[in-house]
Write an enzyme that holds these catalytic residues in place. Sequence first.
Site, short mmCIF file in Angstrom:
data_model
loop_
_atom_site.label_atom_id
_atom_site.label_comp_id
_atom_site.label_asym_id
_atom_site.label_seq_id
_atom_site.Cartn_x
_atom_site.Cartn_y
_atom_site.Cartn_z
N HIS A 140 0.87 -1.18 0.00
CA HIS A 140 0.00 0.00 0.00
C HIS A 140 0.90 1.23 0.00
CE1 HIS A 140 -2.96 2.93 1.26
NE2 HIS A 140 -3.92 2.04 1.15
N ARG B 59 -6.59 10.53 -0.03
CA ARG B 59 -6.45 11.02 -1.41
C ARG B 59 -7.80 11.16 -2.09
NH1 ARG B 59 -3.04 6.51 -3.32
NH2 ARG B 59 -3.31 5.64 -1.24
#
Lengths: 603, 247
Positions: A236, A256
């Site tokens: 990740h 994000r």
Amino acid sequence: MTSYPTFEHDVLVIGAGGAGLRAAIEASGSGVSVGLICKSLLGKAHTVMAEGGMAAAMGNVDDRDNWKVHFTDTMRGGQYVNNWRMAELHAKEAPDRVRELEAWGAVFDRTKDGKILQRNFGGHRYPRLAHVGDRTGLELIRTLQDHGIHQGIEVYMEVTVVSLLKDGDRVVGCLAYEREHGRFRVFKCKALVLATGGVGRAFKITSNSWEGTGDGHALAYDAGAELIDMEFVQFHPTGMVWPPSVRGILVTEGVRGEGGILTNSEGKRFMFDDIPDNYKDQTADTEEEGWRYVTGDKNARRPPELLTRDHVARCIMREVKAGRGSPHGGVFLDIAWIKEKIQNAPEHIKKKLPSMYHQFKQLANLDITTTPMEVGPTTHYIMGGIRVDSDTQASTVPGLFAAGECAAGINGANRLGGNSLSDLIVFGKRAGEYAAKFAQENAAGSINPSEVEEKAKAALAPFEREGGENPYTIQHDLQEMMQDLVGIVRVEDEMKQALDGLDALKKRATNAFAPGNIDFNPGWHTALDLHNLLTVSEAIARAAIERKESRGGQYRDDYPAKDPEYAKFNFSLKKADDGSMQIAKIPIPEMPAELKQIVEEMG
Amino acid sequence: MAKATFSIRRGGREMAEMVDYTTDVTEGMVVLDAVHQIQAESAGDLACRWNCKAGKCGSCSAEINGMPKLMCMTRLDTIDITQPVTIEPMRAFPPVKDLITDVSWNYEVKKRIKKFKPRKPDADDGTWRMQQEDIDRVQEFRKCIECFLCQDVCHVLRDHEKHQEFIGPRFLVYTAALEMHPLDTENRTEDLKELFGIGYCNITKCCTKVCPEGITITDNAIIPLKERVVDEHYDPLKKLIKLFRKK
């Protein structure tokens, strides 16, 4: 011969995260008796940590979304080595599974017109993730748990499975021990579902809890099942990097999705520098367009921070290697900047990302509403796992089923964020349904007492190795080695070195000593977990060596390009008669015409 | 390198002693890191529960210098480490080994609470409509990570051991989440009064103070539930109406 307490169920589910709970609920609903084994307490499984949401093409926020787009996004994200049938079933069934959670009491965030709200996430073309702030996993596991406890499922908490038991070819139960008193238990069943999650603890920097030791992978492998796609490990892109004690803890992609940007030490949004060709059409050209996308402009394309995880992780590595990283070896993830765009930014951030705010405030002494976070890649998920039938989740061993992270196929070379929680409920349900069916159609098998005796004796061996090695040290050395030699950037020489290293670690593991008595003894547990960690580590290394190309989660520095030849098959690993690990190529069947057409139409 | 000493409860269900362990301290370390280091260095069989190490699973509850906390969220630079730091298991539950307690009672209590029962779907496709402002409160309650620190600190359970008569703050919050769920049609006020012992709570708010999720347990969950019980059972006007209805 010792006789151990024996528990009998039609269907036995090992693992009580999202997939295991959903499987147990489904099996129980079809009228068979169900046992559910948890490694920890009920409700504490790794699902609880999932943050961003679950992907389901409900079209509540953008009505252009439908299962075809979701299917295409999943295949593209997985670089076309996915099991296309699983990707199809997943995209079609996820919306119903999410709505079902609402009927069981889940309380998702809402749209203005009162429907389930959906958010943007990497690799998903439209806002698709049903969520509850950034604690969606907690909502999922609690909903299933609170529904499940009224379904007549027998729950065995803090029980660790040592080995599966077979009658001929078929799995008919398992040997386990309850940790409180360290006593062995025999579980007898007609069908067994593995839902044990991932393997993150094979690596040093990971978002996984102590439980992610590849138990189901290893149990199935030892029972003769095939593992596929083991080279595909997801790093990740955004784990915490500072302070050292929290290194690896996940920072949700939701940051994000809500407008967070990645910058380097020069203050540059470096993700704009490297946009893969197959995502060029879907990615924003300017920062301004990216912002419009995250604020819901349907004509804007998504910012490059929302490219797939494999790609973003590599871009971060590149910045760090080039000396443009943050002070502690990561890059900056900045959500505070949105105060330039919206009025009440701090409140908005706290509302949308409450647990991220809390996590950084408490663990890093940092206020994400004013200061950028430092983040770097962390081992998060394994796309590879037990090879299963797409529709029934049956493994290649009769009576053995698998669902969730420990099963493989749907994600191909890279999983899209949000596709895991939906995978758990879609294929958890299917596994439960078909395991129950298998149990109804087959009589009980028989368990061989001498096999049980032998396995119990082997499990107790760590207590007898007075003067042997500390199991924590062996685990630590394994994690360091896998991180260094089979991590994000891989080369053949290093991985071959890792195979030699694994041989040495296996020898050391046979001399691991567990001090103390048999009651709730984590040292003993660590000694037993080593076998599983070593098995999955070997599978990862062997498959990664054979795949001489870069694709999704696998990046080979010595073969940096994608090779179309390798899109034609998956690698499978199976235990040979002599106990060695055998690797084989399994051709990927051709996609039916109607699915091909969808992929083409959706571009 | 800086060092700190931790005085940890070692022992089983009956016999236990506090044992001192000294280990290195690094920047940003939390109490759970210290326990893990001690496990790996010198006490391989030291039992403690943990999972996420990020305050999301509620497994590593303990009493640190006497204060009920999550070990994974307690930074060493927030406590005094010039003196030995005591780490003990939760006191409201029977000890099992070292830092582990038997919390099974909590799981039994939850089963006794009537499950969610939704109204008929609002739309033809089987879905419901809810406004965000109508679920904000329920979402606050559903943040609960079931660490049971509120149960641990509740004097009705901790000091008076009323586990048979009182379900404790955690399950009053759970009941409140069901009762205030906009879709739920079940009624649990009778149970709150008769079976769950809501009257035992005298609003000392200790539970609210220790909640690592910051849920305002007393003000937002327990007091409104108490009001519902009062409304339903002690409202003189309603009593009168009930009396007439019976006839």
